[in-house]
Design an enzyme around this catalytic site. Structure first.
Site, PDB file in Angstrom:
ATOM      1  N   GLU A  83      -3.182   8.291  -1.748  1.00 39.07           N
ATOM      2  CA  GLU A  83      -2.403   7.067  -1.523  1.00 39.07           C
ATOM      3  C   GLU A  83      -1.551   6.680  -2.717  1.00 39.07           C
ATOM      4  OE1 GLU A  83      -5.173   4.803   1.423  1.00 39.07           O
ATOM      5  OE2 GLU A  83      -6.029   4.485  -0.557  1.00 39.07           O
ATOM      6  N   GLU A  84      -1.174   7.657  -3.495  1.00 39.69           N
ATOM      7  CA  GLU A  84      -0.503   7.328  -4.757  1.00 39.69           C
ATOM      8  C   GLU A  84       0.905   7.873  -4.896  1.00 39.69           C
ATOM      9  OE1 GLU A  84      -4.413   6.977  -7.615  1.00 39.69           O
ATOM     10  OE2 GLU A  84      -3.380   8.886  -7.460  1.00 39.69           O
ATOM     11  N   GLU A  86     -18.429   6.458  -4.646  1.00 42.60           N
ATOM     12  CA  GLU A  86     -17.219   7.278  -4.640  1.00 42.60           C
ATOM     13  C   GLU A  86     -17.202   8.197  -5.863  1.00 42.60           C
ATOM     14  OE1 GLU A  86     -13.241   5.587  -5.805  1.00 42.60           O
ATOM     15  OE2 GLU A  86     -12.840   5.878  -3.665  1.00 42.60           O
ATOM     16  N   ASP A 106       0.317  10.788  -0.204  1.00 36.48           N
ATOM     17  CA  ASP A 106      -0.745  11.795  -0.193  1.00 36.48           C
ATOM     18  C   ASP A 106      -2.080  11.158   0.164  1.00 36.48           C
ATOM     19  OD1 ASP A 106      -1.080  10.360  -2.633  1.00 36.48           O
ATOM     20  OD2 ASP A 106      -2.159  12.064  -3.481  1.00 36.48           O
ATOM     21  N   TRP A 134       0.854  -1.201   0.000  1.00 36.53           N
ATOM     22  CA  TRP A 134       0.000   0.000   0.000  1.00 36.53           C
ATOM     23  C   TRP A 134       0.881   1.239   0.000  1.00 36.53           C
ATOM     24  CZ3 TRP A 134      -4.684  -1.127  -1.266  1.00 36.53           C
ATOM     25  CH2 TRP A 134      -5.664  -0.141  -1.239  1.00 36.53           C
TER      26      TRP A 134
HETATM   27  C1  NOJ Z   1      -6.329   2.581  -4.016  1.00 33.84           C
HETATM   28  C2  NOJ Z   1      -6.297   3.982  -3.550  1.00 33.84           C
HETATM   29  O1  NOJ Z   1      -7.139   4.118  -2.470  1.00 33.84           O
HETATM   30  C3  NOJ Z   1      -6.667   4.915  -4.643  1.00 33.84           C
HETATM   31  O2  NOJ Z   1      -6.616   6.225  -4.207  1.00 33.84           O
HETATM   32  C4  NOJ Z   1      -5.713   4.713  -5.754  1.00 33.84           C
HETATM   33  O3  NOJ Z   1      -6.040   5.565  -6.817  1.00 33.84           O
HETATM   34  C5  NOJ Z   1      -5.731   3.276  -6.196  1.00 33.84           C
HETATM   35  N1  NOJ Z   1      -5.436   2.408  -5.092  1.00 33.84           N
HETATM   36  C6  NOJ Z   1      -4.760   3.033  -7.321  1.00 33.84           C
HETATM   37  O4  NOJ Z   1      -3.441   3.227  -6.868  1.00 33.84           O
HETATM   38  C1  NOJ Z   2      -9.374   6.011  -2.121  1.00 36.77           C
HETATM   39  C2  NOJ Z   2      -9.051   7.431  -1.815  1.00 36.77           C
HETATM   40  O1  NOJ Z   2      -8.100   7.872  -2.743  1.00 36.77           O
HETATM   41  C3  NOJ Z   2      -8.549   7.582  -0.418  1.00 36.77           C
HETATM   42  O2  NOJ Z   2      -8.383   8.947  -0.129  1.00 36.77           O
HETATM   43  C4  NOJ Z   2      -9.484   6.967   0.574  1.00 36.77           C
HETATM   44  O3  NOJ Z   2      -8.931   7.041   1.851  1.00 36.77           O
HETATM   45  C5  NOJ Z   2      -9.793   5.527   0.226  1.00 36.77           C
HETATM   46  N1  NOJ Z   2     -10.201   5.410  -1.145  1.00 36.77           N
HETATM   47  C6  NOJ Z   2     -10.888   4.956   1.100  1.00 36.77           C
HETATM   48  O4  NOJ Z   2     -12.074   5.655   0.903  1.00 36.77           O
END
Ligand code: NOJ
Ligand code: NOJ
Length: 627
Positions: free
Chosen positions: A204-205, A429, A201, A145
């Protein structure tokens, strides 16, 4: 264009108190019904009684009940904290039925802080607090992650401080001091220690520094210092606040905020919703608009808002926005280069834009004047071509006209969300950027629902409690020179709130290195002895990284901090490698057990590699499935 006279007249209707005379619009009805659905939607996703999340632990806020495509049946520290902040606001506004949820949250977070995880542990260094997500029953999540994420502790501290201030006002100071402050203190220690360290960030990327994260870190340290003073306790970390504020200013690039300073190469232009969500998370209606906290009514925040929104007016990027003219709300996504589910508009961002504008109007209204400067002029001109640079006080017609126009503009973003909300009120979402514009990705997203509730609170003129000090030593003043500082945190389990009395684990870090040729989509894990390797349970095996993988050297590796607390001295650890296939086919696990001699463990938080393996996978290779 309407005449100035009619605008001025219309603007009078926006004067607080008179605004209630505006005839009810269909939008009002939508907001009323959706607000109730959204609040219930949030509660349905919180354990242990949330009807959509059976199995979730007490006080655990699940991101979404969705278990596949995508699997969001986890709790994220960020989503949970932002959601609770909204619930606490709702509670403070009179919804007393929410208190048990808040109490459960306090307890769940005290416990989660102590759960060892791939980001680390609470003791001795606080590193585990940066873990972004945990399972629905509060155990560690071992998958690869984007970690650590350093916004979570600050957001949680802000939510808990808000509740603590309420309790103190009810004479519960001692309770706050013994039960809740220890949780907050850990999070503030973490913030003071790591605000200047890179992390992922909010999406999460990307790893680096992120506007949203920095801005929330600042708020937490300021509010934390105030609470510490009230409780007469020290706040380790809070002294870093001026440096965090200094760093926050550096995201401004002359036109907008560069959302992230990213380590490593990337394709990002820097336009990102994180710069809209940050200001609404730290909104304080009474803070001056030129406060360096960068409130929604700050001229740089407004300039940035326009750059962000205009990016999504491009119908080649977002067909959904084709034909919508300037000055009208559009559907908004995370950032233009987004490819997650092909990159679509998000409900929480489109609603967040509306909230941002309601907040800006509230800022002008509370301050009694509105300033237009060169940076914010384009924002105002889009809505009012006659806008010009200047300071407009309560006796100036422009002051009312502009507030009215910005509020109307905000409503058009809500109307966009309304247009793409299905009849049952479910907020996922995302919604597709191209026809048929239907919801996509996680259904019933807790954060989407929470964003609706907070937007509706602001539109109603309901504001969170104030936090920006107007005077005194904590008043935000940007130091003339920024320093990349840090202070060692102090960490302890919040036992009075129910946390187990954990001690620093005894850790031996082993570098596992494996040669294994894999296909794209296949992953490799270690399964074996002890809690870190998952005690032979494949579901919680330890993932290897392919970051050094090449065709010549198909290397999988990981520096694994083995928790050896249960052992003593040099210990033999048994393990195997296991291939996880791309479409849920059976795992391929090595037949024979391997062993590694692990040197004596250490409790000082050191992650120094003590021994390294040099292995090659034994057994058949994987076969890609077609899914
Ligand atoms: C899961 C993350 O929560 C999301 O923000 C991200 O775009 C995808 N993984 C792809 O990396
Ligand atoms: C993906 C989003 O990018 C992230 O900000 C969020 O925490 C997770 N999904 C869970 O909702």
């Amino acid at each position: 264009m309407p005449s100035i006279a009619s605008l001025a007249l219309a603007s009078l209707l926006a004067v607080p108190g008179i605004s209630t005379l505006i005839p009810k619009l269909p939008l009002e009805k939508y907001i009323k019904s959706e607000r109730a659905i959204a609040l219930q939607g949030v509660l349905d996703n919180i354990g242990p009684n949330g009807v959509k999340v059976p199995g979730a632990g007490r006080g655990i806020v699940i991101a979404s009940p969705s278990k596949v495509d995508p699997d969001y049946f986890y709790t994220w520290t960020r989503d949970a904290a932002l959601t609770l902040k909204t619930l606490i606001d709702e509670f403070l506004l009179g919804n007393k039925a929410l208190q048990p949820y808040i109490e459960d949250y306090v307890h769940s977070q005290a416990v989660l802080q102590t759960v060892s995880n791939p980001s680390g542990t609470l003791l001795p260094s606080g590193s585990g607090l940066g873990e972004p997500k945990f399972t629905a029953n509060g155990t560690r999540f071992n998958g690869n992650w984007g970690r650590p994420q350093r916004d979570g502790p600050s957001l949680r501290a802000v939510a808990l401080i808000q509740y603590s201030n309420y309790l103190i006002s009810r004479g519960k100071r001692e309770r706050v001091k013994t039960e809740i402050w220890p949780i907050i203190a850990n999070d503030l220690s973490y913030t003071g220690q790591y605000w200047n360290s890179t992390g992922f960030d909010l999406w999460e990327e990307v790893s680096g520094s992120s506007f949203f994260t920095t801005q929330n870190q600042y708020r937490s340290l300021i509010e934390g210092a105030a609470l510490a003073k009230t409780l007469d306790v020290p706040c380790t970390g809070c002294g870093q606040a001026p440096q965090v504020l200094c760093f926050l200013q550096s995201y401004w690039n002359g036109k907008s905020f560069t959302a992230n300073f990213i380590t490593g190469s990337n394709n990002r232009g820097g336009v990102d919703a994180n710069t809209i969500l940050g200001p609404i998370a730290l909104f304080d209606a009474g803070a001056p608009c030129d406060s360096p906290t960068l409130q929604p009514c700050h001229s740089r925040s407004l300039a940035n808002f326009k750059v962000f929104v205009d990016t999504f007016r491009n119908s080649a990027l977002y067909p959904i926005n084709a034909g919508i003219s300037q000055g009208k709300g559009v559907a908004l996504g995370r950032y233009p280069e987004d490819t997650y589910y092909n990159g679509n508009p998000w409900y929480l961002i489109t609603l967040g834009a509306a909230e941002f504008l309601y907040d800006a109007v509230a800022g002008w209204s509370k301050n009694g004047y509105l300033t237009i400067d060169g940076a914010s002029l384009p924002f105002f001109k889009e809505l009012y071509p006659l806008a010009r640079v200047g300071k407009f006080s309560w006796y100036h017609p422009s002051y009312y006209v502009l507030q009215h126009l910005v509020r109307t503009y905000a409503d058009t973003f809500v109307a966009v969300a309304q247009k793409y909300t299905p009849a049952n009120g479910m907020l996922a979402e995302q919604f597709l950027k191209s026809a048929p514009f239907t919801p996509i990705s996680a259904a019933n997203l807790t954060w989407s629902f929470a964003s609706f509730v907070s937007m509706a609170q602001r539109r109603d003129g309901r504001f969170p409690t104030s936090w920006v000090p107007r005077s005194g030593p904590q008043k935000p003043v940007v130091p003339s020179v920024c320093a990349a500082s840090s202070v060692q945190g102090t960490y302890a389990p919040a036992t009075a709130a129910g946390a187990p009395n954990v001690t620093a684990p005894c850790v031996s870090t082993v570098r596992f290195v494996l040669n294994a040729t894999t296909y794209y989509g296949e992953n490799v894990y270690i399964t074996g002895d002890g809690p870190t390797l998952g005690n032979w349970d494949l579901a919680i095996a330890y993932p290897l990284l392919s970051s050094n993988y090449t065709a010549e050297r198909p290397m999988w590796w990981a520096d694994v901090p083995l928790d050896m607390t249960a052992g003593s001295g040099t210990t033999t650890v048994k393990y195997k490698y296991a291939r996880q296939q791309n479409c849920g086919q059976d795992w391929i696990v090595e037949a024979a057990e391997r062993t590694v001699q692990v040197p004596a463990c250490r409790t000082d938080g050191s992650s120094q590699v003590l021994v390294e393996t040099n292995d090659a996978f034994i057994g058949q290779g994987g076969t890609p499935g077609s899914c």
